[in-house]
Structure formats: structure tokens, C-alpha cells
Scaffold this motif. Structure first.
Motif, PDB file in Angstrom:
ATOM      1  N   LYS A 394       0.847  -1.200   0.000  1.00  0.00           N
ATOM      2  CA  LYS A 394       0.000   0.000   0.000  1.00  0.00           C
ATOM      3  C   LYS A 394       0.881   1.248   0.000  1.00  0.00           C
ATOM      4  O   LYS A 394       2.038   1.190   0.418  1.00  0.00           O
ATOM      5  CB  LYS A 394      -0.833   0.059   1.289  1.00  0.00           C
ATOM      6  N   ILE A 395       0.285   2.364  -0.411  1.00  0.00           N
ATOM      7  CA  ILE A 395       0.971   3.643  -0.189  1.00  0.00           C
ATOM      8  C   ILE A 395       0.842   3.912   1.303  1.00  0.00           C
ATOM      9  O   ILE A 395      -0.255   3.753   1.869  1.00  0.00           O
ATOM     10  CB  ILE A 395       0.326   4.769  -1.018  1.00  0.00           C
ATOM     11  N   LEU A 396       1.926   4.274   1.955  1.00  0.00           N
ATOM     12  CA  LEU A 396       1.903   4.455   3.411  1.00  0.00           C
ATOM     13  C   LEU A 396       0.849   5.511   3.786  1.00  0.00           C
ATOM     14  O   LEU A 396       0.828   6.606   3.208  1.00  0.00           O
ATOM     15  CB  LEU A 396       3.294   4.876   3.890  1.00  0.00           C
ATOM     16  N   GLY A 397      -0.013   5.139   4.724  1.00  0.00           N
ATOM     17  CA  GLY A 397      -1.063   6.060   5.163  1.00  0.00           C
ATOM     18  C   GLY A 397      -2.330   5.960   4.334  1.00  0.00           C
ATOM     19  O   GLY A 397      -3.290   6.681   4.580  1.00  0.00           O
ATOM     20  N   ASN A 398      -2.325   5.070   3.344  1.00  0.00           N
ATOM     21  CA  ASN A 398      -3.511   4.911   2.492  1.00  0.00           C
ATOM     22  C   ASN A 398      -3.893   3.431   2.559  1.00  0.00           C
ATOM     23  O   ASN A 398      -3.055   2.566   2.306  1.00  0.00           O
ATOM     24  CB  ASN A 398      -3.131   5.328   1.066  1.00  0.00           C
ATOM     25  N   ASN A 399      -5.148   3.154   2.865  1.00  0.00           N
ATOM     26  CA  ASN A 399      -5.521   1.755   3.116  1.00  0.00           C
ATOM     27  C   ASN A 399      -5.801   0.932   1.873  1.00  0.00           C
ATOM     28  O   ASN A 399      -5.991  -0.273   1.961  1.00  0.00           O
ATOM     29  CB  ASN A 399      -6.737   1.708   4.049  1.00  0.00           C
ATOM     30  N   LYS A 400      -5.818   1.600   0.724  1.00  0.00           N
ATOM     31  CA  LYS A 400      -6.165   0.877  -0.509  1.00  0.00           C
ATOM     32  C   LYS A 400      -4.977   0.039  -0.984  1.00  0.00           C
ATOM     33  O   LYS A 400      -3.916   0.584  -1.293  1.00  0.00           O
ATOM     34  CB  LYS A 400      -6.545   1.895  -1.583  1.00  0.00           C
ATOM     35  N   PRO A 401      -5.160  -1.321  -1.032  1.00  0.00           N
ATOM     36  CA  PRO A 401      -4.022  -2.134  -1.488  1.00  0.00           C
ATOM     37  C   PRO A 401      -3.734  -1.925  -2.968  1.00  0.00           C
ATOM     38  O   PRO A 401      -4.643  -1.665  -3.757  1.00  0.00           O
ATOM     39  CB  PRO A 401      -4.481  -3.580  -1.240  1.00  0.00           C
ATOM     40  N   LEU A 402      -2.462  -2.007  -3.337  1.00  0.00           N
ATOM     41  CA  LEU A 402      -2.073  -1.906  -4.750  1.00  0.00           C
ATOM     42  C   LEU A 402      -1.970  -3.321  -5.319  1.00  0.00           C
ATOM     43  O   LEU A 402      -1.658  -4.273  -4.591  1.00  0.00           O
ATOM     44  CB  LEU A 402      -0.716  -1.211  -4.875  1.00  0.00           C
ATOM     45  N   ALA A 403      -2.217  -3.458  -6.631  1.00  0.00           N
ATOM     46  CA  ALA A 403      -2.101  -4.775  -7.268  1.00  0.00           C
ATOM     47  C   ALA A 403      -0.619  -5.125  -7.431  1.00  0.00           C
ATOM     48  O   ALA A 403       0.203  -4.259  -7.734  1.00  0.00           O
ATOM     49  CB  ALA A 403      -2.781  -4.730  -8.632  1.00  0.00           C
ATOM     50  N   TRP A 404      -0.307  -6.392  -7.196  1.00  0.00           N
ATOM     51  CA  TRP A 404       1.079  -6.839  -7.372  1.00  0.00           C
ATOM     52  C   TRP A 404       1.099  -8.283  -7.813  1.00  0.00           C
ATOM     53  O   TRP A 404       0.114  -9.012  -7.635  1.00  0.00           O
ATOM     54  CB  TRP A 404       1.868  -6.666  -6.070  1.00  0.00           C
ATOM     55  N   LYS A 405       2.178  -8.708  -8.411  1.00  0.00           N
ATOM     56  CA  LYS A 405       2.343 -10.117  -8.787  1.00  0.00           C
ATOM     57  C   LYS A 405       3.789 -10.547  -8.545  1.00  0.00           C
ATOM     58  O   LYS A 405       4.691  -9.690  -8.486  1.00  0.00           O
ATOM     59  CB  LYS A 405       1.920 -10.344 -10.243  1.00  0.00           C
ATOM     60  N   THR A 406       3.950 -11.861  -8.385  1.00  0.00           N
ATOM     61  CA  THR A 406       5.293 -12.388  -8.116  1.00  0.00           C
ATOM     62  C   THR A 406       5.784 -13.187  -9.317  1.00  0.00           C
ATOM     63  O   THR A 406       5.048 -13.997  -9.866  1.00  0.00           O
ATOM     64  CB  THR A 406       5.243 -13.312  -6.878  1.00  0.00           C
ATOM     65  N   THR A 407       7.025 -12.920  -9.734  1.00  0.00           N
ATOM     66  CA  THR A 407       7.666 -13.732 -10.772  1.00  0.00           C
ATOM     67  C   THR A 407       9.026 -14.136 -10.223  1.00  0.00           C
ATOM     68  O   THR A 407       9.899 -13.282 -10.077  1.00  0.00           O
ATOM     69  CB  THR A 407       7.885 -12.897 -12.064  1.00  0.00           C
ATOM     70  N   GLY A 408       9.171 -15.403  -9.851  1.00  0.00           N
ATOM     71  CA  GLY A 408      10.404 -15.823  -9.174  1.00  0.00           C
ATOM     72  C   GLY A 408      10.530 -15.034  -7.882  1.00  0.00           C
ATOM     73  O   GLY A 408       9.606 -14.990  -7.069  1.00  0.00           O
ATOM     74  N   SER A 409      11.683 -14.368  -7.704  1.00  0.00           N
ATOM     75  CA  SER A 409      11.825 -13.567  -6.471  1.00  0.00           C
ATOM     76  C   SER A 409      11.550 -12.081  -6.736  1.00  0.00           C
ATOM     77  O   SER A 409      11.786 -11.248  -5.876  1.00  0.00           O
ATOM     78  CB  SER A 409      13.227 -13.755  -5.888  1.00  0.00           C
ATOM     79  N   ASP A 410      11.049 -11.765  -7.944  1.00  0.00           N
ATOM     80  CA  ASP A 410      10.686 -10.360  -8.239  1.00  0.00           C
ATOM     81  C   ASP A 410       9.222 -10.121  -7.895  1.00  0.00           C
ATOM     82  O   ASP A 410       8.353 -10.897  -8.308  1.00  0.00           O
ATOM     83  CB  ASP A 410      10.838 -10.073  -9.739  1.00  0.00           C
ATOM     84  N   VAL A 411       8.949  -9.045  -7.157  1.00  0.00           N
ATOM     85  CA  VAL A 411       7.559  -8.638  -6.930  1.00  0.00           C
ATOM     86  C   VAL A 411       7.337  -7.378  -7.767  1.00  0.00           C
ATOM     87  O   VAL A 411       8.104  -6.414  -7.666  1.00  0.00           O
ATOM     88  CB  VAL A 411       7.294  -8.367  -5.432  1.00  0.00           C
ATOM     89  N   THR A 412       6.302  -7.417  -8.627  1.00  0.00           N
ATOM     90  CA  THR A 412       6.020  -6.253  -9.488  1.00  0.00           C
ATOM     91  C   THR A 412       4.736  -5.580  -9.016  1.00  0.00           C
ATOM     92  O   THR A 412       3.691  -6.216  -8.938  1.00  0.00           O
ATOM     93  CB  THR A 412       5.888  -6.690 -10.963  1.00  0.00           C
ATOM     94  N   VAL A 413       4.842  -4.303  -8.666  1.00  0.00           N
ATOM     95  CA  VAL A 413       3.697  -3.544  -8.153  1.00  0.00           C
ATOM     96  C   VAL A 413       3.202  -2.603  -9.249  1.00  0.00           C
ATOM     97  O   VAL A 413       4.005  -1.916  -9.894  1.00  0.00           O
ATOM     98  CB  VAL A 413       4.100  -2.655  -6.939  1.00  0.00           C
ATOM     99  N   THR A 414       1.888  -2.558  -9.437  1.00  0.00           N
ATOM    100  CA  THR A 414       1.327  -1.586 -10.384  1.00  0.00           C
ATOM    101  C   THR A 414       1.063  -0.288  -9.632  1.00  0.00           C
ATOM    102  O   THR A 414       0.250  -0.244  -8.704  1.00  0.00           O
ATOM    103  CB  THR A 414       0.019  -2.132 -11.001  1.00  0.00           C
TER     104      THR A 414
END
Ligand code: FHN
Length: 594
Positions: A394-414
Motif C-alpha cells: 500500500k501507499i503508506l497512510g492509504n488503506n487501498k491495497p495496490l495490485a502486485w504479482k510475483t515472478t520468481g523472487s521479483d515482486v512487481t507492483v502496479t
């Protein structure tokens, strides 16, 4: 005429020698890491340094001359006779000083501890001292002790309070360190000075101002390790919980202070501090308006925190007791950012993930904070090396989760189309399980989603005689800069190998950022990546002199092509053996070409 020239040369040599000694006097090691009171210091992260003395009234001018850089050194630079300089006290009347206001602004700025000059090198005591009459109560029309209300106001605001004390340099005293324009070196008795001024004053400070959190010693000299230890032991008896900075000397302080304006190149465990001026001077200079912007302060603070340390930023109030307007404004602005994102700074340790092209990280158990300084072009932020189980981002202080996915050990956040703060928006990643500590990982990320990736040689693998060395130099008087460079590259075996993780295929321009002495220029060097080779000839930039700017060139040496994302080794080396080093390499820059 010859006599004049001789004295001019002597004076110049002396100015250089004292200032030259400065980096040597920055004892950066600390011994007493067991001090039980270090815990508050470790989590405090943001301190305020205040340089305030007679020099603040002078504001960078002595007689008809104007000085730039380190205004608190004006007495030394102008070689002002001690008796003349002391007369400044007669008109030092800081009626604008308001302890509650100072502590209030510091609180708004998110400051957790404040350290103020009780006595700087000029020798003037900014508190009521019984050891000397050369103090603010006895020698000025002000006649009051500002430190009493300031200590009280800080405590009221929950800000820890400490004193800076120049224990060796004292240009007012015949036996103090540094003043050789009034007092002959051979007549000085440093022991006498410590016995009759320095140590009794330190005892006063530790007796009359309640529990002190820090005594910030500066510029050791004149004492053996045993004598320093004896001094410290006698002071510790007065306040065992008070922390002493490493500049007490001989590695006997409680925590490490780096050089002025220095951030270590890699994360470091243990308690340490970086200290910075807000403009180009510690003491007030009326004509110095080169203030760091809120963005620069915020990034500096997050950079220092990402390496595990505290930032103590300096403000230089004027002779009337008022802070520069830009200091107030930009500190308040920093405070607003901390109000939103402070969780990612206070109480954190260095980031478990190394610095990325988008910014830096800080950590707490189960949390990784991502400080985004640069937004990726495609809005997809990649966090490499994650082996814990991600719960949310999440953006700190904002409760809305951001979309993310995992590829191997990489986490990609939109990322959202616009980030709330382009100076530094912080994301918090909550995770379960344990996350490996990759803070010292040599492999550096390269991505075409950013204008350029700049890689320090501290992350290279060194072969042969090649090694890194920290170079200290200055732009203005006392305005120190520090750069880590690769040195000792004389033969092809003295090669640097940079392990890279390249996230996107494509063409990248290779730029070498280096300093090269004229005598060593036009030497052949080689950059290689697999079978690709980029030969180059070094360009002269100039000689290294710690009292001049160190000049670097961004030398574009060619283009490399990356077929597919993955891990690569980029090598930089001399193309043939020589008796001169190739250059002093400060960074390798990779610029994606479109
Ligand atoms: O000479 C001083 C300087 O004036 C200033 O007080 C800084 C702050 O760290 N310390 C000394 C130089 O290192």
C-alpha cells in the motif's frame, strides 16, 4: 618584500595545514557500543544541529571583507586578534531568541534530538560559565543564559537535548589549540588548557542542564588515548547515560560520526550519524542562500536511513537569535512529509533490499518500506529478491491495497497513474515469514524504465591490485565532499567486475564517470560485456587536491546490447600494463537508448 612574501607563505601553509588536518581529526570509530542509552539514538533518525556563537553576529563579514563557507571559522580565516574578536561580545544581544519557538519549529520538523554549540572553536561560551568571563552572561549586553530555557523547551516538546563542545580548538585561549597567529605554539600548554577550561566546562554542562542526551565532542587533539579515557571516565561519573560522539577521539565515543557531509557508501550496522549543513555553512552567513530544498532534505534523510544511520541537519541562527527564513520553511515542509511517511524513517533499520533505480528501502520486522524517488516509465515497480510471503502493498497512510504479482523472487507492483509525492512517495510492503538480508548484495539492477542507472564501484568485484578509496575534497571552505572511487588499476588483471541484473533487453550507453590526472591521461582502457568490447582512451580532468573541487568527467565509451533480461558481468580494466593508474572511477552509468 621578501620578508612579506615569507610571512604570506607561512600563513597560507598554516591555513592549509589546520584545514587539511580536519578529515584526519574526524575519528569515525566508536568503542562503547554497549552504552544502554544507544537505543533511543538508533531509532531517533532525525536530529537538529545548531551552530550559534559570536560568529553568528558577524554573518560572514570581518572588517571590510566577506567570507563564504563555514562562517564559524571567520576568526581563524581573518586571523582576527583574540582581543579584537572578543569585542564582538559587547554588541552580541540576541533579543530575538525564543526557546519555545526554536523547540516548536524543531518539533514541527519531526526532529527527535537537538545538539547546540555550547562553545565552538572561537572559545566563546554560549552559556553561563563560572570557568571564564568570556561567556554570554558576563560578556554581552544580553546577560542571560539561553541554554537553560532551550533545554527546558526541548524536553517539553519531547526532543532530546545535547551540547556540542569543541574540546581542543579554542582560539581565545593562549593554551587552547589552533590560534598560532596570537599565541606561539611553543608556549602552549594543552594540559593546562584541558585542566583549567575544557574539562571544568564539560563538567559544568553535565551538572547544570539536567540530564543531557549527548555531548557532541568535536576535533580531538592534545590528549593521549589514556588521557582521553581518563577525561571520559570522569565525565561519565556525572551522567552515565549521556552519549559521547566519536569525535571525542581515539575510538572512545559511543557512536560513529562520519565526516562532515558524508554518507557511507553501503549500509552499516550499529549506531552512527551523518551530519550536514542546510546551506554551505554551519554558522550563519548572511550572503549564503544555497539552502537544500525540502526534496533534497527528504531524500538525504531517507538515503541515510536506508543505510541504517541518523541524519543531523544543521541550522545557523543569526546574531539576533533568529533562524534563516528558508531553514524554517524547508524544515517545516520536511516535517509535513514526515507526518505522512515518518513510520518509514523512525525506528527503522537499513533496507533489506539494496538501492534500486527507483530509490531506496528501509525495514522494520515484517515490513519493507519502498521510498520511490523515480517512477518507472511503465508504472510497474519491480522489487527484486523477495523470499518472504507478501501480504499486502500500500501507499503508506492509504488503506487501498495496490495490485502486485510475483515472478520468481521479483515482486512487481502496479503504481497509480500519479504518485502523491514526487519527492518521495513511500509504499509499505507487509510480509510474513523471514526476508533475507540483501543489503550487501553486489548485483545491481539495470532497467530501461529510468533515464539512467548509476553504479558505484563499491559494488564491483575487485581483481588484482584494484580497490576502493574514499576521496575527500572541498568546494567552499569547509564544505566537504566525499566520493568512493576505484583506484590502483595499472594492469589488465586489476579489473573491476560489475554484476548486473538487467530487467529489459535493449541498447545501453556505457558512461564512465572518473577523475584522471593529466600525467595518466590517454591510457587505453576496455569495457567488456560477454564478447562485446568497448575500447577507450582516458581523458585528463585534473589533479586531486583536498582543498579544491575534484573534477570528474562523464566519458561515454560506447553502446552495449542486451539480448534478453538476465544476469551479466560488465568489466572495466586497463587494456595494457602501465606504471600509472588508469583513473579514479566514481561510477559506471548505463543509459537506455530509445
Ligand atoms: O571545524 C568544525 C566545523 O566548524 C563544524 O563545527 C563541524 C561540524 O561537524 N565540525 C568541525 C569540522 O569537522
Amino acid at each position: 618584500m621578501m620578508k612579506k612574501l615569507f610571512f604570506l607563505l607561512l600563513t597560507l601553509t598554516y591555513i592549509r595545514s589546520i584545514a587539511q588536518d580536519m578529515p584526519d581529526m574526524w575519528t569515525k570509530g566508536a568503542a562503547n557500543s554497549a552504552n544502554p542509552n544507544l537505543e533511543w539514538f538508533r531509532s531517533a533518525k532525525f536530529g537538529l544541529f545548531i551552530h550559534w556563537g559570536l560568529y553568528s553576529k558577524l554573518g560572514g563579514r570581518w572588517n571590510d571583507s566577506s567570507y563564504y563557507g563555514s562562517g564559524e571559522w571567520i576568526m581563524n580565516r581573518a586571523k582576527a586578534p583574540a582581543a579584537e574578536y572578543a569585542k564582538v561580545a559587547q554588541s552580541f544581544n540576541p533579543t530575538g531568541f525564543n526557546a519555545a519557538e526554536w523547540a516548536g519549529i524543531a518539533k514541527e520538523a519531526g526532529i527527535k534530538y537537538l545538539v547546540i554549540t555550547a562553545k565552538h572553536h572561537e572559545g566563546f561560551s554560549m552559556y553561563d560559565s563560572k570557568v571564564t568571563d568570556f561567556d554570554i552572561v558576563d560578556a554581552t549586553p544580553y546577560k542571560k543564559d539561553p541554554m537553560k530555557p532551550l533545554a527546558a523547551a526541548c524536553r517539553q516538546q519531547g526532543i532530546r537535548f545535547g551540547f556540542y563542545y569543541s574540546q581542543f580548538l579554542d582560539w581565545h585561549e593562549p593554551n587552547g589549540g589552533g590560534n598560532r597567529w596570537d599565541f606561539k605554539e611553543q608556549n602552549k600548554d594543552y594540559q593546562q588548557y584541558y585542566r583549567t577550561k575544557s574539562i571544568p566546562q564539560l563538567k559544568e554542562l553535565l551538572t547544570n542542564y539536567g540530564p543531557l542526551d549527548i555531548v557532541w565532542f568535536d576535533m580531538p587533539g592534545g590528549l593521549t588515548p589514556e588521557q582521553t579515557k581518563a577525561m571520559i571516565d570522569s565525565l561519565r561519573q556525572l551522567q552515565p547515560n549521556c552519549l559521547f560522539s566519536s569525535r571525542v577521539g581515539h575510538n572512545l565515543g559511543d557512536y560513529r560520526d562520519f565526516g562532515d557531509s558524508e554518507v557511507p557508501p553501503t549500509p552499516i550496522a550499529g549506531a552512527w550519524e551523518s551530519i550536514y549543513t542546510h546551506n554551505d555553512s554551519w554558522g550563519y552567513i548572511q550572503h549564503d542562500l544555497n539552502f537544500k530544498s525540502p526534496k533534497e532534505i527528504i531524500r538525504l534523510l531517507s538515503n541515510v536511513a536506508s543505510k541504517g544511520g541518523n541524519l543531523m541537519l544543521n541550522v545557523g541562527p543569526d546574531g539576533n537569535g533568529q533562524w534563516p527564513a528558508y531553514s524554517i520553511k524547508y524544515l517545516r515542509e520536511t516535517g509535513k512529509w514526515l507526518h505522512q511517511y515518518g513510520e518509514s524513517i523512525y525506528g527503522t533499520t537499513y533496507g533489506l533490499i539494496p538501492a534500486q533505480p527507483w530509490g531506496v528501502t528501509t525495514s522494520k520486522p515484517g515490513k519493507l518500506y519502498l521510498h520511490i524517488w523515480h517512477k518507472p516509465g511503465n508504472g510497474q515497480l519491480i522489487i527484486p529478491g523477495i523470499n518472504a510471503t507478501v501480504k499486502s502493498i500500500k501507499i503508506l497512510g492509504n488503506n487501498k491495497p495496490l495490485a502486485w504479482k510475483t515472478t520468481g523472487s521479483d515482486v512487481t507492483v502496479t503504481l497509480p497513474a500519479a504518485l502523491p509525492d514526487d519527492r518521495n512517495t513511500v509504499l509499505v510492503m507487509d510480509y510474513s515469514g523471514s526476508q533475507q538480508d540483501l543489503s550487501q548484495l553486489h548485483t545491481q539492477t539495470v532497467s530501461s524504465q529510468y533515464p539512467a542507472t548509476r553504479i558505484s564501484p563499491v559494488w564491483a568485484v575487485f581483481n588484482g591490485a584494484a580497490e576502493t578509496k574514499s576521496f575527500t575534497y572541498s568546494h567552499y571552505f569547509g564544505d566537504w565532499k566525499h566520493d568512493n572511487c576505484a583506484v590502483n588499476m595499472l594492469r589488465p588483471e586489476d579489473a573491476l567486475v560489475f554484476p548486473l541484473h538487467v530487467q529489459e533487453a535493449g541498447d545501453y550507453k556505457v558512461v564512465l564517470d572518473y577523475n584522471c590526472e593529466t600525467a595518466g591521461a590517454t591510457q587505453p582502457g576496455l569495457v567488456t560485456l560477454g564478447a562485446q568490447q568497448l575500447p577507450f582512451l582516458t581523458l585528463a580532468t585534473g589533479t586531486y587536491d583536498s582543498h579544491k573541487p575534484m573534477l570528474f568527467i562523464d566519458h561515454a565509451v560506447g553502446v552495449i546490447h542486451i539480448d534478453k533480461p538476465g544476469d551479466y558481468n560488465l568489466t572495466v580494466k586497463p587494456a595494457k600494463a602501465n606504471n600509472k593508474e588508469l583513473f579514479r572511477l566514481r561510477s559506471v552509468v548505463l543509459e537506455p537508448l530509445r
